[in-house]
Design a protein around this motif. Structure first.
Motif, short mmCIF file in Angstrom:
data_model
loop_
_atom_site.label_atom_id
_atom_site.label_comp_id
_atom_site.label_asym_id
_atom_site.label_seq_id
_atom_site.Cartn_x
_atom_site.Cartn_y
_atom_site.Cartn_z
N UNK A 83 0.84 -1.19 0.00
CA UNK A 83 0.00 0.00 0.00
C UNK A 83 0.87 1.24 0.00
N UNK A 84 0.24 2.39 -0.26
CA UNK A 84 0.94 3.66 -0.13
C UNK A 84 -0.05 4.74 0.27
N UNK A 86 -0.40 9.37 0.68
CA UNK A 86 0.07 10.62 0.08
C UNK A 86 1.04 11.35 1.02
N UNK A 87 1.61 10.64 1.96
CA UNK A 87 2.49 11.25 2.95
C UNK A 87 3.35 10.17 3.58
N UNK A 88 4.34 10.60 4.35
CA UNK A 88 5.20 9.65 5.05
C UNK A 88 4.47 8.99 6.22
N UNK A 89 4.96 7.81 6.59
CA UNK A 89 4.48 7.07 7.75
C UNK A 89 5.67 6.82 8.67
N UNK A 90 5.49 7.05 9.98
CA UNK A 90 6.53 6.75 10.95
C UNK A 90 6.23 5.41 11.60
N UNK A 103 9.13 0.52 -4.37
CA UNK A 103 9.06 1.92 -4.80
C UNK A 103 7.83 2.14 -5.67
N UNK A 104 7.10 3.20 -5.38
CA UNK A 104 5.92 3.53 -6.18
C UNK A 104 6.31 3.82 -7.63
N UNK A 105 7.52 4.30 -7.85
CA UNK A 105 7.97 4.59 -9.20
C UNK A 105 8.16 3.33 -10.04
N UNK A 106 8.17 2.16 -9.42
CA UNK A 106 8.29 0.90 -10.15
C UNK A 106 6.92 0.27 -10.45
N UNK A 107 5.86 0.91 -10.03
CA UNK A 107 4.51 0.44 -10.35
C UNK A 107 4.25 0.69 -11.84
N UNK A 132 8.83 6.83 3.43
CA UNK A 132 8.41 7.93 2.56
C UNK A 132 7.09 7.63 1.84
N UNK A 133 6.43 8.69 1.41
CA UNK A 133 5.15 8.56 0.71
C UNK A 133 5.29 7.77 -0.59
#
Length: 219
Positions: A83-84, A86-90, A103-107, A132-133
């Motif tokens: 999942x992802x 629109x913001x970072x998660x701690x 990485x979302x960029x690999x979707x 990171x988001x």
């Protein structure tokens, strides 16, 4: 599968270790939360949000945005989904835990994703990381039979039930993928790509290609 440490340079693509905030009180309170045989997620827990770190996280890490602190606890060794937001998660670990990340960029353009790209990282007990988001993530994995306990910090309202109408997967289906990202929205600020073997709810978008990765097996 190979497990790297969050201090490894490879982790910098996915997040960072948070070192400018004192999480000790939160970790001690998190240790009091239950650890089931499966996996449980609570988006907002009063006892965790009563810790002084709540105000510091909102002010310093999230730039004065309203936040929530919950937990994800249990026993797990499988990927099952990614999942992802629109913001970072701690994520703050009270017990050693492993995060499987992508990485979302690999979707792909049809919102499918090849699980062979996933990397695993150990978050030692007492360590906090910012995911990171643009990082794909899901439930942590346990390292010992005691299970995992991970505090989850997100902007207030994230992962709560949706109120509006959204595109259904079957209406956006195109081959193995979907044409509309809206069909992947499963909760507030939560876009999900599931695996066919992940045991997800009916209607979930099953766009993960390849193995449903297991922490204890070779890729």
């Amino acid at each position: 599968m190979k497990i790297l440490k969050v201090t490894d340079p490879a982790f910098k693509r996915y997040g960072r270790v948070v070192e400018n905030v004192d999480f000790s009180g939160l970790v001690e309170e998190l240790k009091k939360t239950p650890v089931p045989e499966g996996v449980v997620y609570e988006p907002s827990v009063e006892a965790l949000e009563a810790q002084p770190v709540m105000e510091e996280l909102s002010r310093v890490v999230y730039g004065e945005m309203p936040i929530q602190i919950g937990y994800c606890n249990g026993h797990n060794t499988m990927l099952n989904a990614l999942e992802y937001h629109r913001d970072s998660e701690i994520n703050v670990a009270a017990k050693d835990a492993v995060l499987m990340l992508g990485l979302q960029t690999d979707v792909e353009e049809d919102h499918t994703y090849d699980t062979s790209r996933v990397e695993a990282f150990l978050v030692p007990a007492g360590t906090a990381v910012e995911v990171y988001a643009t990082t794909l993530h899901y439930a942590p994995c346990h390292v010992t039979e005691e299970g995992f306990q991970v505090a989850v910090v997100l902007p207030r309202g994230t992962n709560y039930p949706l109120k509006g109408s959204h595109t259904k997967v079957e209406d956006a289906q195109c081959g193995a993928g979907v044409s509309n990202e809206d069909a992947m929205l499963t909760a507030v600020n939560k876009w999900l790509i599931g695996h066919a073997e992940g045991g997800l709810d009916a209607g979930s978008f099953l766009g993960l290609k390849g193995k449903n990765l297991c922490l204890t097996e070779e890729n």
